[in-house]
Design a protein around this motif. Structure first.
Motif, PDB file in Angstrom:
ATOM      1  N   LYS A 102      14.176  -2.603  14.231  1.00 18.65           N
ATOM      2  CA  LYS A 102      13.276  -3.444  13.430  1.00 18.65           C
ATOM      3  C   LYS A 102      11.994  -2.666  13.108  1.00 18.65           C
ATOM      4  O   LYS A 102      11.492  -2.746  11.986  1.00 18.65           O
TER       5      LYS A 102
ATOM      6  N   ASP B  95       7.412  -1.275   4.611  1.00 14.87           N
ATOM      7  CA  ASP B  95       6.061  -1.808   4.538  1.00 14.87           C
ATOM      8  C   ASP B  95       5.538  -1.698   3.105  1.00 14.87           C
ATOM      9  O   ASP B  95       5.557  -0.610   2.515  1.00 14.87           O
ATOM     10  N   GLU B  96       5.056  -2.818   2.531  1.00 12.50           N
ATOM     11  CA  GLU B  96       4.675  -2.825   1.114  1.00 12.50           C
ATOM     12  C   GLU B  96       3.465  -1.936   0.824  1.00 12.50           C
ATOM     13  O   GLU B  96       3.402  -1.302  -0.234  1.00 12.50           O
ATOM     14  N   ARG B  97       2.514  -1.873   1.735  1.00 15.85           N
ATOM     15  CA  ARG B  97       1.331  -1.044   1.513  1.00 15.85           C
ATOM     16  C   ARG B  97       1.725   0.441   1.490  1.00 15.85           C
ATOM     17  O   ARG B  97       1.269   1.205   0.646  1.00 15.85           O
ATOM     18  N   SER B  98       2.598   0.859   2.400  1.00 11.11           N
ATOM     19  CA  SER B  98       3.067   2.256   2.446  1.00 11.11           C
ATOM     20  C   SER B  98       3.812   2.616   1.166  1.00 11.11           C
ATOM     21  O   SER B  98       3.637   3.710   0.624  1.00 11.11           O
TER      22      SER B  98
ATOM     23  N   ILE C 101      10.574  -1.875   9.419  1.00  6.36           N
ATOM     24  CA  ILE C 101       9.206  -2.218   8.989  1.00  6.36           C
ATOM     25  C   ILE C 101       8.506  -0.971   8.458  1.00  6.36           C
ATOM     26  O   ILE C 101       7.859  -0.999   7.410  1.00  6.36           O
ATOM     27  N   GLU C 102       8.649   0.148   9.175  1.00  4.57           N
ATOM     28  CA  GLU C 102       8.000   1.410   8.788  1.00  4.57           C
ATOM     29  C   GLU C 102       8.460   1.848   7.392  1.00  4.57           C
ATOM     30  O   GLU C 102       7.652   2.324   6.595  1.00  4.57           O
TER      31      GLU C 102
ATOM     32  N   LEU D 252       3.388   1.239  -1.757  1.00 10.13           N
ATOM     33  CA  LEU D 252       2.405   1.312  -2.841  1.00 10.13           C
ATOM     34  C   LEU D 252       1.681   2.653  -2.809  1.00 10.13           C
ATOM     35  O   LEU D 252       1.456   3.279  -3.852  1.00 10.13           O
TER      36      LEU D 252
ATOM     37  N   ASP E 263      14.995  -3.663  18.799  1.00 11.66           N
ATOM     38  CA  ASP E 263      13.548  -3.638  18.599  1.00 11.66           C
ATOM     39  C   ASP E 263      13.141  -2.370  17.838  1.00 11.66           C
ATOM     40  O   ASP E 263      12.339  -2.416  16.906  1.00 11.66           O
TER      41      ASP E 263
ATOM     42  N   TYR F  12      -6.911  -4.246   0.928  1.00  6.49           N
ATOM     43  CA  TYR F  12      -5.583  -4.394   0.350  1.00  6.49           C
ATOM     44  C   TYR F  12      -5.301  -5.863   0.061  1.00  6.49           C
ATOM     45  O   TYR F  12      -5.665  -6.731   0.839  1.00  6.49           O
TER      46      TYR F  12
ATOM     47  N   TYR G 184       4.266  -7.226  13.357  1.00  9.23           N
ATOM     48  CA  TYR G 184       5.683  -7.251  13.731  1.00  9.23           C
ATOM     49  C   TYR G 184       6.343  -8.559  13.301  1.00  9.23           C
ATOM     50  O   TYR G 184       7.460  -8.570  12.801  1.00  9.23           O
TER      51      TYR G 184
END
Lengths: 68, 147
Positions: free
Chosen positions: B77, B85-88, B81-82, B90, B74, A38, A21
């Protein structure tokens, strides 16, 4: 890539969720980083290092990175 | 976060209009009042009804999700983020790229096999293969020039 994130989280008494977060990623991303599955982007690596008050090299272990 | 909130508000508006529009179009089509639609088999009618209901439910789900997110900073935010998110991101990119390639190859194989049995299916799969390859190529050229 190995990281010191689990150790640093323990020192600061942080859960994966709290760290995620704080740096703007999902908990799954932090888990994948800690498992070495990763590799963080430059921006994420910087955010994590800045959060712990360290340099990127102090958080991430680059010794396994192949030299060209 | 204010920019993202404005973006989410715009999404709620667009989705709400889409729900309404799709509902109206569907009602017009099934009532047959404005356009005289031919009689189709029950299976197709059932499929259309199911698809319509599914799409409307998904759109309503997202409207509610965005509404809830806009109520608390909250939640907003967490939604940000969801989505970022950089991994998601990718994972999505790799899925899309590889998935499209596999789809094109399988359609090509299907077209070849279908060529031995049914002409209509052969030409349909051939067109789908060609379209998929052209779209993939076009996007590749676009991103080569953009990045």
């Amino acid at each position: 890539m190995k990281t010191r994130i689990p150790e640093l989280r323990k020192q600061h008494k942080l859960s994966q969720e709290e760290l995620a977060y704080a740096v703007g990623v999902t908990r799954q991303t932090i888990t994948s980083l800690e498992c070495g599955k990763y590799t963080a982007s430059l921006v994420l690596a910087y955010k994590i290092a800045k959060y712990f008050g360290l340099t990127i090299e102090e958080v991430f272990d680059f010794s396994d990175v192949e030299e060209m | 976060m204010e920019k993202f909130k404005a973006k989410v508000q715009k999404r709620v508006l667009i989705l709400s209009m889409t729900v309404l529009f799709i509902g109206v179009i569907y009602l017009i089509l099934i009532s047959g009042l404005v356009i005289d639609t031919p009689t189709v088999p029950d299976f197709i009618r059932g499929f259309n009804m199911g698809a319509f209901a599914g799409v409307e439910l998904i759109l309503v789900f997202f409207i509610v999700k965005y509404f809830v997110a806009m109520k608390k900073e909250d939640n907003l935010k967490k939604l940000y983020i969801e989505e970022n998110d950089e991994r998601s991101k990718l994972i999505l990119e790799k899925t899309g790229a590889f998935g499209m390639l596999v789809f094109t190859i399988l359609c090509a194989i299907g077209a070849i096999v279908a060529g031995f049995f049914d002409e209509t299916v052969f030409y349909t799969l051939l067109c789908v293969t060609a379209l998929s390859a052209i779209i993939r190529g076009a996007f590749k050229i676009y991103y080569h020039m953009k990045l």
